[in-house]
Structure formats: structure tokens, C-alpha cells
Design a protein around this motif. Structure first.
Motif, PDB file in Angstrom:
ATOM      1  N   ARG A  65      -2.051  10.102   6.091  1.00  0.00           N
ATOM      2  CA  ARG A  65      -3.003   9.047   5.722  1.00  0.00           C
ATOM      3  C   ARG A  65      -2.464   7.702   6.211  1.00  0.00           C
ATOM      4  NH1 ARG A  65      -6.145   7.750   0.078  1.00  0.00           N
ATOM      5  NH2 ARG A  65      -7.759   6.497   1.110  1.00  0.00           N
TER       6      ARG A  65
ATOM      7  N   SER B  50       0.866  -1.182   0.000  1.00  0.00           N
ATOM      8  CA  SER B  50       0.000   0.000   0.000  1.00  0.00           C
ATOM      9  C   SER B  50       0.898   1.226   0.000  1.00  0.00           C
ATOM     10  CB  SER B  50      -0.913  -0.012   1.232  1.00  0.00           C
ATOM     11  OG  SER B  50      -1.902   0.984   1.126  1.00  0.00           O
ATOM     12  N   GLU B  51       0.416   2.290  -0.638  1.00  0.00           N
ATOM     13  CA  GLU B  51       1.237   3.498  -0.727  1.00  0.00           C
ATOM     14  C   GLU B  51       0.359   4.733  -0.780  1.00  0.00           C
ATOM     15  OE1 GLU B  51       3.356   1.986  -3.964  1.00  0.00           O
ATOM     16  OE2 GLU B  51       1.661   2.105  -5.307  1.00  0.00           O
ATOM     17  N   THR B  52       0.941   5.849  -0.326  1.00  0.00           N
ATOM     18  CA  THR B  52       0.227   7.121  -0.354  1.00  0.00           C
ATOM     19  C   THR B  52       1.233   8.266  -0.389  1.00  0.00           C
ATOM     20  OG1 THR B  52      -1.483   8.458   0.720  1.00  0.00           O
ATOM     21  CG2 THR B  52       0.092   7.390   2.177  1.00  0.00           C
TER      22      THR B  52
ATOM     23  N   TYR C  59      -6.454   1.339   3.593  1.00  0.00           N
ATOM     24  CA  TYR C  59      -6.307   2.731   4.022  1.00  0.00           C
ATOM     25  C   TYR C  59      -7.148   2.903   5.280  1.00  0.00           C
ATOM     26  CZ  TYR C  59      -4.461   3.564  -0.631  1.00  0.00           C
ATOM     27  OH  TYR C  59      -3.698   3.521  -1.771  1.00  0.00           O
TER      28      TYR C  59
ATOM     29  N   ILE D 109      -1.940   3.863   6.194  1.00  0.00           N
ATOM     30  CA  ILE D 109      -1.943   2.768   5.225  1.00  0.00           C
ATOM     31  C   ILE D 109      -1.425   1.505   5.906  1.00  0.00           C
ATOM     32  CG2 ILE D 109      -1.713   4.211   3.180  1.00  0.00           C
ATOM     33  CD1 ILE D 109       1.303   3.601   3.176  1.00  0.00           C
TER      34      ILE D 109
ATOM     35  N   HIS E 182      -4.557  -5.034   1.640  1.00  0.00           N
ATOM     36  CA  HIS E 182      -3.976  -3.694   1.504  1.00  0.00           C
ATOM     37  C   HIS E 182      -5.077  -2.722   1.908  1.00  0.00           C
ATOM     38  CE1 HIS E 182      -2.176  -6.213  -1.735  1.00  0.00           C
ATOM     39  NE2 HIS E 182      -3.440  -6.387  -2.041  1.00  0.00           N
TER      40      HIS E 182
END
Length: 180
Positions: A80, A73-75, A106, A82, A104
């Protein structure tokens, strides 16, 4: 055909202005950046055993083709939350296959994401073993039913969570089951 006999869990976080570099840094923290990773699906092979990360890494060589089940997962949104989790469920009989699951998310803590992944793996295994259960019951209740059946002996999870970088750099989390 290659059937792995060993597996280990690892995880990592990477932060960088570039998305790909952030992923690379997460792989480095997990200790698996120097391998050619091949993503595979969710079957934990019969007679495969879990080993410590350090023992597993000692058996691998830079440039090797290594099979993994990976969650990522990425942001680039500041703060945020994750997470990336791998769930694992093993049948009582070592000559039967188990399951791994990827999740995965958020906005989920490490605990919530990890338990969800564990639940997924256990539920997949329970359905293949013919264990009757109510899918609407809470994970903790179903976990007791699964283990009381005598057919599922072990469940666990490996999860990495992080908050997005305050300055908007890319933040990547990974969790992986690495086959040896």
C-alpha cells in the motif's frame, strides 16, 4: 513567548512489526528521535529562515522540547502506497508570517502528495494576502497567479512516500518542519 527564528525540513521511513516502533524508526531516519516533539499548527513565523537539516540538528540537544509541524502516515498492508508531506509558502515581506501545511495520503506518489501540500500552504497564504484566484484552476496555474501577484515569493514542499512492507510489518512515513 518563544518565536522560532530558524526551521528545517526532514523526513523518514520506518518498518517494524510494532506500529510504535515503526514510528520511532521513521523519527530516527529523520534525525529527530531524541527530542520531545510538540506538534504546532501551520504558521511559519515572521523573520524565520530555512536552514539545512544538518545545521538545525546541531543546534538541538537530546531531551529538548522541540516544536514541529508533522505529517505522518502508516500502514501494515503489503504494497500500500503511503505518503506524508509538508508544504511551505512564504510572503515577499519577511516580517509577515507564512504557512506550513500537512498532508497525509494513501495511494499518492511523493510528487503528487508534495505538490498537494505545497498548494495547500500557498492557498492559505494567498487568502490571507487577499490574492484573487479561482480555486478550481490547476495548482500550476494558481502557482503562477500567486507568484505574479508579487506578494508570495517562495513555495516548496518536503515529502516522504513508501510502499507497505511485503510481509505486513508496519510501515510509517513522516515529514516534518522542525523549529529551532
Amino acid at each position: 513567548m518563544f518565536v522560532p527564528t530558524k526551521c528545517f525540513f526532514t523526513k523518514g521511513v520506518g518498518v517494524h512489526k510494532d506500529k510504535l516502533a515503526s514510528f520511532e524508526l521513521a523519527l530516527r531516519q529523520a534525525g529527530i528521535e531524541k527530542y520531545n516533539l510538540v506538534y504546532v499548527s501551520s504558521i511559519f513565523p515572521p523573520n524565520c529562515r530555512l536552514i539545512d537539516r544538518e545545521d538545525g540538528l546541531r543546534e538541538l540537544h537530546p531531551g529538548s522540547i522541540v516544536y514541529v509541524v508533522m505529517a505522518r502516515s502508516e500502514t501494515n498492508e503489503p504494497n500500500r502506497l503511503i505518503s506524508a508531506a509538508i508544504g511551505h509558502a512564504m510572503p515577499k515581506e519577511s516580517n509577515e508570517y507564512g504557512y506550513l501545511s500537512e498532508h497525509h495520503a494513501y495511494g499518492e506518489t511523493s510528487e503528487i502528495s508534495g505538490e498537494y501540500a505545497e498548494d495547500l500552504a500557498a492557498t492559505m497564504l494567498a487568502t490571507t494576502l487577499g490574492i484573487e484566484f479561482d480555486p478550481d484552476r490547476a495548482w500550476q496555474e494558481r502557482e503562477q497567479i500567486y507568484k505574479a501577484s508579487g506578494k508570495i515569493i517562495y513555495t516548496t514542499h518536503n515529502c516522504q512516500a513508501a510502499e507497505g512492507d511485503m510481509d505486513g510489518k508496519w510501515t510509517t512515513v513522516i515529514s516534518a518542519a522542525v523549529f529551532v
